[in-house]
Design a protein around this motif. Sequence first.
Motif, PDB file in Angstrom:
ATOM      1  N   LEU A 201     -10.187   3.083   7.397  1.00 17.43           N
ATOM      2  CA  LEU A 201      -9.500   2.858   6.129  1.00 17.43           C
ATOM      3  C   LEU A 201      -8.781   1.509   6.107  1.00 17.43           C
ATOM      4  O   LEU A 201      -8.618   0.907   5.053  1.00 17.43           O
ATOM      5  CB  LEU A 201      -8.497   3.992   5.852  1.00 17.43           C
ATOM      6  N   ARG A 202      -8.343   1.040   7.259  1.00 17.73           N
ATOM      7  CA  ARG A 202      -7.741  -0.288   7.316  1.00 17.73           C
ATOM      8  C   ARG A 202      -8.804  -1.386   7.312  1.00 17.73           C
ATOM      9  O   ARG A 202      -8.471  -2.567   7.251  1.00 17.73           O
ATOM     10  CB  ARG A 202      -6.885  -0.451   8.577  1.00 17.73           C
ATOM     11  N   GLY A 203     -10.082  -1.016   7.424  1.00 16.26           N
ATOM     12  CA  GLY A 203     -11.147  -2.012   7.486  1.00 16.26           C
ATOM     13  C   GLY A 203     -11.116  -2.794   8.781  1.00 16.26           C
ATOM     14  O   GLY A 203     -11.409  -3.982   8.840  1.00 16.26           O
ATOM     15  N   PHE A 204     -10.748  -2.108   9.850  1.00 11.91           N
ATOM     16  CA  PHE A 204     -10.501  -2.726  11.151  1.00 11.91           C
ATOM     17  C   PHE A 204     -11.607  -2.432  12.144  1.00 11.91           C
ATOM     18  O   PHE A 204     -11.341  -2.214  13.310  1.00 11.91           O
ATOM     19  CB  PHE A 204      -9.241  -2.069  11.723  1.00 11.91           C
ATOM     20  N   SER A 205     -12.854  -2.403  11.665  1.00 12.83           N
ATOM     21  CA  SER A 205     -13.921  -1.843  12.488  1.00 12.83           C
ATOM     22  C   SER A 205     -14.055  -2.476  13.865  1.00 12.83           C
ATOM     23  O   SER A 205     -14.559  -1.861  14.788  1.00 12.83           O
ATOM     24  CB  SER A 205     -15.239  -1.940  11.738  1.00 12.83           C
TER      25      SER A 205
ATOM     26  N   PHE B 226      -2.040   2.873   3.875  1.00 14.03           N
ATOM     27  CA  PHE B 226      -2.342   2.732   2.455  1.00 14.03           C
ATOM     28  C   PHE B 226      -1.638   1.527   1.845  1.00 14.03           C
ATOM     29  O   PHE B 226      -2.237   0.762   1.084  1.00 14.03           O
ATOM     30  CB  PHE B 226      -1.932   4.007   1.713  1.00 14.03           C
ATOM     31  N   ASP B 227      -0.363   1.346   2.170  1.00 12.78           N
ATOM     32  CA  ASP B 227       0.428   0.333   1.478  1.00 12.78           C
ATOM     33  C   ASP B 227       1.579  -0.171   2.355  1.00 12.78           C
ATOM     34  O   ASP B 227       2.712   0.300   2.233  1.00 12.78           O
ATOM     35  CB  ASP B 227       0.978   0.948   0.180  1.00 12.78           C
ATOM     36  N   PRO B 228       1.277  -1.130   3.252  1.00 13.63           N
ATOM     37  CA  PRO B 228       2.308  -1.624   4.169  1.00 13.63           C
ATOM     38  C   PRO B 228       3.517  -2.201   3.434  1.00 13.63           C
ATOM     39  O   PRO B 228       4.658  -2.049   3.887  1.00 13.63           O
ATOM     40  CB  PRO B 228       1.605  -2.722   4.959  1.00 13.63           C
TER      41      PRO B 228
ATOM     42  N   PRO C  16       5.541  -2.910  -6.817  1.00 17.17           N
ATOM     43  CA  PRO C  16       5.154  -4.249  -6.364  1.00 17.17           C
ATOM     44  C   PRO C  16       4.120  -4.889  -7.270  1.00 17.17           C
ATOM     45  O   PRO C  16       3.465  -4.208  -8.058  1.00 17.17           O
ATOM     46  CB  PRO C  16       4.558  -4.007  -4.968  1.00 17.17           C
ATOM     47  N   GLN C  17       4.004  -6.205  -7.143  1.00 17.09           N
ATOM     48  CA  GLN C  17       2.985  -6.955  -7.869  1.00 17.09           C
ATOM     49  C   GLN C  17       1.625  -6.383  -7.481  1.00 17.09           C
ATOM     50  O   GLN C  17       1.331  -6.216  -6.299  1.00 17.09           O
ATOM     51  CB  GLN C  17       3.077  -8.433  -7.457  1.00 17.09           C
ATOM     52  N   ALA C  18       0.809  -6.043  -8.491  1.00 17.03           N
ATOM     53  CA  ALA C  18      -0.487  -5.415  -8.229  1.00 17.03           C
ATOM     54  C   ALA C  18      -1.298  -6.294  -7.302  1.00 17.03           C
ATOM     55  O   ALA C  18      -1.571  -7.433  -7.599  1.00 17.03           O
ATOM     56  CB  ALA C  18      -1.226  -5.194  -9.536  1.00 17.03           C
ATOM     57  N   GLU C  19      -1.639  -5.781  -6.157  1.00 20.98           N
ATOM     58  CA  GLU C  19      -2.439  -6.540  -5.217  1.00 20.98           C
ATOM     59  C   GLU C  19      -3.368  -5.552  -4.553  1.00 20.98           C
ATOM     60  O   GLU C  19      -3.273  -4.357  -4.776  1.00 20.98           O
ATOM     61  CB  GLU C  19      -1.539  -7.225  -4.213  1.00 20.98           C
ATOM     62  N   GLY C  20      -4.223  -6.082  -3.696  1.00 24.44           N
ATOM     63  CA  GLY C  20      -5.321  -5.282  -3.147  1.00 24.44           C
ATOM     64  C   GLY C  20      -4.964  -3.960  -2.517  1.00 24.44           C
ATOM     65  O   GLY C  20      -4.900  -3.850  -1.308  1.00 24.44           O
ATOM     66  N   ILE C  21      -4.720  -2.921  -3.303  1.00 27.30           N
ATOM     67  CA  ILE C  21      -4.768  -1.613  -2.676  1.00 27.30           C
ATOM     68  C   ILE C  21      -6.238  -1.222  -2.684  1.00 27.30           C
ATOM     69  O   ILE C  21      -6.988  -1.614  -3.572  1.00 27.30           O
ATOM     70  CB  ILE C  21      -3.916  -0.535  -3.390  1.00 27.30           C
ATOM     71  N   ASP C  22      -6.627  -0.483  -1.660  1.00 24.13           N
ATOM     72  CA  ASP C  22      -8.027  -0.118  -1.508  1.00 24.13           C
ATOM     73  C   ASP C  22      -8.385   0.944  -2.545  1.00 24.13           C
ATOM     74  O   ASP C  22      -7.862   2.052  -2.507  1.00 24.13           O
ATOM     75  CB  ASP C  22      -8.217   0.417  -0.087  1.00 24.13           C
ATOM     76  N   PRO C  23      -9.257   0.596  -3.498  1.00 24.29           N
ATOM     77  CA  PRO C  23      -9.564   1.567  -4.556  1.00 24.29           C
ATOM     78  C   PRO C  23     -10.297   2.796  -4.029  1.00 24.29           C
ATOM     79  O   PRO C  23     -10.342   3.820  -4.701  1.00 24.29           O
ATOM     80  CB  PRO C  23     -10.442   0.775  -5.526  1.00 24.29           C
TER      81      PRO C  23
END
Lengths: 264, 265
Positions: A32-36, A157-159, B82-89
Amino acid sequence: MSFWAYAFMQRALIAGALIGATAGAVGVYVVLRGFSFIGAGIAHAAFGGVAIAVLLGMDPLWGALLFSLLVAWGIVHASRRGHIREEVAIGILFASSMALGVLLLGLVPGYQTDLFGYLFGNILAVGPQDLVASVALTGIVFVGIALFYKEFLLITFDPGMAEAQGFPAGALQGGLLSLVALTVVLSLRVVGAVLVAALLVVPAATAYQFVRNFHRLLLLSAALGVGEVVAGLIISFYLDVPPGPTIVLLSAALFGVALAARRR
Amino acid sequence: MSPVVELSDVWVELGGHPVLEGISLAVDEGEFVSVVGPNGAGKTTLLRVILGLVRPARGDVRVFGTRPWELGRGRARIGYVPQAEGIDPDFPLRVIDVVLMGRYGSLGWIRRPGTADRRAAREALELVGIGDLATRPIGELSGGQRQRAFLARALAAEPRLLLLDEPTTGVDPAASESFYELLRRIQERGVTIVMVTHDIGVVSRYVDKVACINRRLVVHGRPEEVLTDEALAEMYGCAALFFHHGRVPHMVVRRHRTFRRGEGR
Ligand SMILES: Nc1ncnc2c1ncn2[C@@H]1O[C@H](COP(=O)(O)OP(=O)(O)OP(=O)(O)O)[C@@H](O)[C@H]1O
Ligand SMILES: [Mg+2]
């Protein structure tokens, strides 16, 4: 004769099941972090620690543990300083640690570097000692996930949100990568450095084809991990082929099937 | 009564460059303030200062009378969009799960959300008008719906202070307006709101005060006083461009203020 009749197979199956569950669960965060590449990175970086431990006459496991944890926190530190991206930090650390390991082992007179065994694992090498270590490491990883379930979910999800709520984002990232490091160390002997990476990615990616609920994803991925490692070990026993590649090809095939099933 | 947010002569440097220079600003309880300024003006940084994530090199910040990095659990009284930025859809979470995350700050370490938290999350979702989307995957929402979900996440913490960073980016004008209406209703519940926006013209109808910043605070006051050609030109540093655009917000402000009063709100 049945595979269960051999003590080494029993040990391999138990260790394998633990590895499958751990890598499957931790792999969900990795994917999910795209850390493959983090699994492969940490696994290769651990080689430097293995070499130092051999030089000092210690159990290589400790060297691997120390180095992989160092690399995990090093990645977090380097990327949080904002100068380089995590992927770049992994690239630098893993190549230099691996090189250090090869050089150091060259210094040991008469030591035959079992690089192939390190890279691809050796199921026969799982001794009773390793089994104890496997149980302990698996326990730590799952207790960690259970305790910090909400924190690790938030940081994945959202650091930015985690930080805004007052959670220390760096420490949480480091904690999560430490779980990856423990999983890698746990897996090295059985499946090897190259194949750990696959176990950290493929079961989670396969499970992701079927469920879109984080909790269920963790469970399904862990279950798939167990199933794939155990089935791979048994198949390799009967076909008399190396277990590591068998496990990886089996899980990759399953991923392919899952993907095809979802397309329709 | 002391203001909810108070910045006194705040200076911030990031990466060796000055980002905020001598900002002094007070936001009173229950006020709705918008922060406007060009890209790179330091608006997001200003919010991060209020959140305690960036510490000023000089000057003092007080939020609820305390330095924000010393707020501890009190930080849960601040809601942040927060300012809309890349959350993983494609992240495997439902809308309600994301909203529930707004409660994590007040829960602190290790404790899991319970019934009360779930109820608060539900109510926040109802309040922003997307209660029916609770079980949808977060990635399936439209831009406007997602902004509402993130607002609900901030509201789930039952904040006394709400900070929003360009919440209507990529949202169509009608939906933006109803989003601002919604913020007005939240303000009526006594919540203090600080919102960063580029939507200068429209927003002036909804807010009490506008703060124009471009590293420095250019001007801070009621929209009709603040949004003059001169202020906008000074802020954006490009008078010619705003000769046209500058007048529009000015007109819009007046017309709608009267309209609202006539409506008898
Ligand atoms: N972590 C950082 N390190 C160095 N410089 C930074 C950092 N964050 C922001 N800056 C710089 O600070 C300045 C203000 O940035 P900020 O994000 O606050 O602007 P903004 O007003 O929110 O802009 P926008 O309208 O584009 O969102 C910019 O010049 C930016 O390059
Ligand atoms: Mg910004």
